[in-house]
Design a protein around this motif. Structure first.
Motif, PDB file in Angstrom:
ATOM      1  N   HIS A  51      41.174 117.935  58.733  1.00 19.83           N
ATOM      2  CA  HIS A  51      42.133 116.851  58.557  1.00 19.83           C
ATOM      3  C   HIS A  51      43.518 117.470  58.432  1.00 19.83           C
ATOM      4  O   HIS A  51      43.763 118.299  57.556  1.00 19.83           O
TER       5      HIS A  51
ATOM      6  N   THR B 289      47.464 117.408  57.614  1.00 19.69           N
ATOM      7  CA  THR B 289      48.301 116.606  56.720  1.00 19.69           C
ATOM      8  C   THR B 289      49.778 116.955  56.893  1.00 19.69           C
ATOM      9  O   THR B 289      50.328 116.823  57.967  1.00 19.69           O
ATOM     10  N   ALA B 290      50.427 117.437  55.850  1.00 17.67           N
ATOM     11  CA  ALA B 290      51.884 117.569  55.847  1.00 17.67           C
ATOM     12  C   ALA B 290      52.362 118.852  56.508  1.00 17.67           C
ATOM     13  O   ALA B 290      51.696 119.887  56.442  1.00 17.67           O
TER      14      ALA B 290
ATOM     15  N   TYR C 116      51.051 122.965  59.782  1.00 20.75           N
ATOM     16  CA  TYR C 116      50.574 121.822  59.010  1.00 20.75           C
ATOM     17  C   TYR C 116      49.423 122.270  58.108  1.00 20.75           C
ATOM     18  O   TYR C 116      48.558 123.042  58.533  1.00 20.75           O
TER      19      TYR C 116
END
Length: 201
Positions: A13, A15-16, A45
């Motif tokens: 996954h 994310t930021a 990321y």
């Protein structure tokens, strides 16, 4: 996303954004290494996955010599990124980025670095991250590895006072980010050859 490199295959996954990598001219003693492609930028990321924790021994060779690294992760996905008015990168891979948890010797070398934002003399100290090229599958879009021999080692360097807002665009869409140099430290990514690797005991 589904990520496949030489070490493992994981579902992760994304994310930021965590780090942004700008191409840089490098002076190392009498050796000047110019920017080979000013359009090559990477955005790191953070990723989360359920792969079991493993450690790999990796021997690398680059302009700082031969080094023995022990790495774990991966912690980040580095994505080819268009920055502002630049053209998109054309032949730049995605990378899975692993944390270096041990190494034999630091490099401790003086360098001059010049990119679009700064011109500074720094010390490069020790390896912090190792990056493998990776195949990425995002929904139905498959991005294969273009340059399987291209790897990166990121070294801790002196930081500096700098900050700016950037407009970027990559396979995850347009984004507005703020990038800065910490006064304490930053990182320098060095093209490297992965000479040997194995899963550590």
């Amino acid at each position: 996303v589904l990520l496949e490199d030489q070490f493992l295959t994981i579902e992760a996954h994304v994310t930021a954004p965590y780090l942004f990598a700008n191409p840089v001219h490098k002076y190392h003693g009498e050796v000047w290494t110019p920017i080979s492609d000013p359009d090559n930028h990477l955005t790191f990321y953070e990723i989360f996955h359920e792969a079991p924790l493993q450690v790999w021994y990796v021997q690398v060779d680059n302009q700082f010599g031969s080094q023995d690294l022990w790495v774990t992760g991966p912690n980040y996905l580095a994505v080819p990124t268009k920055k502002g008015p630049h053209d998109p990168p054309m032949d730049l891979d995605h990378f899975l980025v692993y944390e270096v948890i041990d190494y034999i010797l630091p490099v401790d070398v003086e360098l001059g670095l010049e990119d679009q934002f700064t011109n500074q003399g720094v010390m490069a100290y020790w390896p912090a991250y190792f990056a493998n090229p990776v195949k990425k599958t995002h929904a139905t879009a498959v991005t294969d590895i273009k340059n399987p021999d291209d790897h990166l080692v990121f070294y801790v360097i002196d930081g500096g006072a700098f900050g700016t807002e950037l407009s970027i665009h990559n396979q995850f869409g347009p984004q507005e980010i703020f990038v800065y140099q910490d006064m304490m430290f930053d990182f320098l990514g060095v093209p490297s050859v992965k000479v040997y690797w194995e899963l550590a005991d």
